[in-house]
Write an enzyme that holds these catalytic residues in place. Structure first.
Site, PDB file in Angstrom:
ATOM      1  N   ALA A   1     -58.925  25.645 -31.059  1.00 38.80           N
ATOM      2  CA  ALA A   1     -57.620  25.448 -30.409  1.00 38.80           C
ATOM      3  C   ALA A   1     -56.782  26.698 -30.654  1.00 38.80           C
ATOM      4  O   ALA A   1     -57.037  27.449 -31.607  1.00 38.80           O
ATOM      5  CB  ALA A   1     -56.941  24.228 -31.009  1.00 38.80           C
TER       6      ALA A   1
ATOM      7  N   GLY B   1     -62.027  23.533 -32.454  1.00 33.15           N
ATOM      8  CA  GLY B   1     -62.019  22.847 -31.158  1.00 33.15           C
ATOM      9  C   GLY B   1     -63.154  23.308 -30.258  1.00 33.15           C
ATOM     10  O   GLY B   1     -63.614  22.555 -29.397  1.00 33.15           O
TER      11      GLY B   1
ATOM     12  N   GLU C   1     -66.039  21.354 -31.288  1.00 35.24           N
ATOM     13  CA  GLU C   1     -65.798  19.972 -30.836  1.00 35.24           C
ATOM     14  C   GLU C   1     -66.022  19.831 -29.332  1.00 35.24           C
ATOM     15  O   GLU C   1     -66.603  18.848 -28.872  1.00 35.24           O
ATOM     16  CB  GLU C   1     -64.368  19.542 -31.210  1.00 35.24           C
ATOM     17  CG  GLU C   1     -64.212  19.367 -32.710  1.00 35.24           C
ATOM     18  CD  GLU C   1     -62.771  19.149 -33.138  1.00 35.24           C
ATOM     19  OE1 GLU C   1     -61.899  19.944 -32.728  1.00 35.24           O
ATOM     20  OE2 GLU C   1     -62.507  18.191 -33.876  1.00 35.24           O
TER      21      GLU C   1
ATOM     22  N   GLU D   1     -61.167  24.282 -39.746  1.00 35.37           N
ATOM     23  CA  GLU D   1     -59.760  23.831 -39.761  1.00 35.37           C
ATOM     24  C   GLU D   1     -59.205  23.726 -41.175  1.00 35.37           C
ATOM     25  O   GLU D   1     -58.022  23.968 -41.411  1.00 35.37           O
ATOM     26  CB  GLU D   1     -59.625  22.463 -39.070  1.00 35.37           C
ATOM     27  CG  GLU D   1     -59.774  22.509 -37.550  1.00 35.37           C
ATOM     28  CD  GLU D   1     -61.197  22.328 -37.074  1.00 35.37           C
ATOM     29  OE1 GLU D   1     -62.132  22.539 -37.871  1.00 35.37           O
ATOM     30  OE2 GLU D   1     -61.375  21.977 -35.894  1.00 35.37           O
TER      31      GLU D   1
END
Ligand code: CO8
Length: 369
Positions: A177, A220, A223, A243
């Site tokens: 992200a 992300g 993911e 993260e």
């Protein structure tokens, strides 16, 4: 006499330089005026639905601009020899536009001119979404993810498409992200507005999704790859959920999907330490279905997508739904669900066709009904 000739040549050269400068300025002004309305529309259209309404009109305008550019290019080409730097630059930029135009004519160029962070192309029955923020290692900004969702839904609704491939570039599938976008957010903001909640859209897509991963697939990005149904990875791909090193935890299913894919101990090690893992580890642990040379990953993913898209689409959809149910149901419930879907497929023409074709020793002709 020779002196006068040289003077005349110099004057001619001056005049020709002035003419080229004049032509270049006019061309830039014309280009700006032509693109200005598009910029205004993009600025005013706050959501993709509004933008969608303008697509057809804008695509036509871009195509007609390209036709005008072509005329201008033909006119400018002879001047490029000995022309000013600006003229050469203009010609080079027109050259680049033409390669895009050629690709557009072949059906490989960006099918939606409003996407700023992704490129979409269809390859036969495969819809390809390429994440395209190379300078930020394809960091998954809010806007980028909205565009991905929009493209996914379009391909899911398109009866000519049977599978979807998501890829990045050689350096990064996606490095997570967008940290710069997240860094100043407060709890109240992210909680009240369900920050990045729309990332879940990919899980509603009915058609098979394949991630073609090269380079970084972190946070992300990892993911997003795990949300896809199948992952093909380049031999240098690097996965990870770092993260924890940012003082947060995965938020788009990393802890849940990783533990299901690679087991508790390895998932704990990866998430709690934030260490990255290689494509080879990912393949050994069952997260990735195949490792390929970096330059073959995308081609092979598209080829797989094509093979899947050439089969009976309702059967493919049922198979995907049934496998995904395994994550939600007990074994007994899952097998029951699978049998119900299996029974229901006998209502399809494709089941009759598939089995008749086998008995008659011929290739089936799927009608997807
Ligand atoms: N966000 C924003 N920008 C990024 C990101 C990112 N995730 N990753 C890289 N960039 C930018 C860098 O800032 C840099 O930009 P600039 O040149 O303007 O400074 C550019 O990309 C190139 O990056 P580097 O210079 O750092 O390149 P290196 O080759 O040195 O390093 C790394 C590459 C190792 C990938 C490094 O960039 C890195 O560690 N990136 C961050 C990886 C990371 O921590 N990802 C997890 C992010 S958090 C997350 O994904 C949570 C998801 C939650 C989803 C919730 C849904 C509901």
């Amino acid at each position: 006499m020779a002196h006068i000739n040289t003077n005349i040549r110099i004057k001619e050269k001056d005049l020709s330089s002035k003419f080229i400068l004049y032509l270049t300025t006019i061309s830039f002004v014309v280009t700006y005026i032509r693109t200005y309305p598009e910029l205004i529309i993009q600025r005013n259209c706050k959501n993709t639905h509004q933008l969608k309404d303008h697509n057809a009109e804008l695509l036509e305008r871009i195509l007609s601009n390209r036709r005008e550019d072509e005329k201008m290019f033909t006119f400018l080409r002879p001047l490029s020899k000995g022309g000013s730097k600006a003229t050469k630059l203009l010609i080079a930029s027109n050259n680049a536009k033409f390669s895009t135009f050629g690709a557009l004519q072949k059906g490989y160029a960006n099918s939606d001119p409003h996407y700023n962070n992704i490129i979409t192309e269809s390859h036969g029955k495969v819809g390809l979404i390429t994440l395209n923020r190379p300078k930020a290692l394809n960091a998954l900004s809010n806007d980028l993810f909205h565009e991905v969702n929009d493209a996914l839904v379009k391909y899911d609704d398109d009866s000519n498409i049977g599978a979807i491939v998501i890829t990045g570039n050689e350096r990064a599938f996606a490095a997570g992200a967008d940290i710069k976008e997240m860094s100043d957010q407060t709890f109240a903001q992210v909680y009240k507005y369900n920050f990045l909640g729309h990332w879940g859209k990919i899980n509603d897509i009915k058609k098979p999704t394949i991630a073609a991963v090269n380079g970084f697939a972190l946070g992300g990005g990892c993911e997003l790859a795990m949300c896809c149904d199948i992952i093909y990875a380049g031999e240098k791909a690097l996965f990870g959920q770092p993260e924890i090193k940012l003082g947060i935890i995965p938020g788009a299913g990393g802890t849940q999907r990783l533990v299901r894919a690679i087991g508790k101990s390895k998932a704990m090690e990866i998430v709690l330490s934030g260490r990255n893992f290689s494509a080879q580890e990912a393949e050994r642990w069952g997260l990735v279905s195949k490792i390929l040379p970096s330059d073959k990953v995308l081609d092979e993913a598209i080829k797989l997508g094509q093979d899947i898209a050439n089969l009976s689409q309702p059967a493919i959809q049922a198979a995907k739904e049934s496998i995904n149910a395994a994550f939600e149901l007990s074994l007994k419930e899952g097998c029951h669900f699978e049998r119900r879907l299996f029974h229901s497929l006998f209502s399809l023409n494709d089941q009759k066709e598939g089995m008749s074709a086998f008995v008659q020793k011929r290739e089936p002709k799927w009608t997807n009904d």
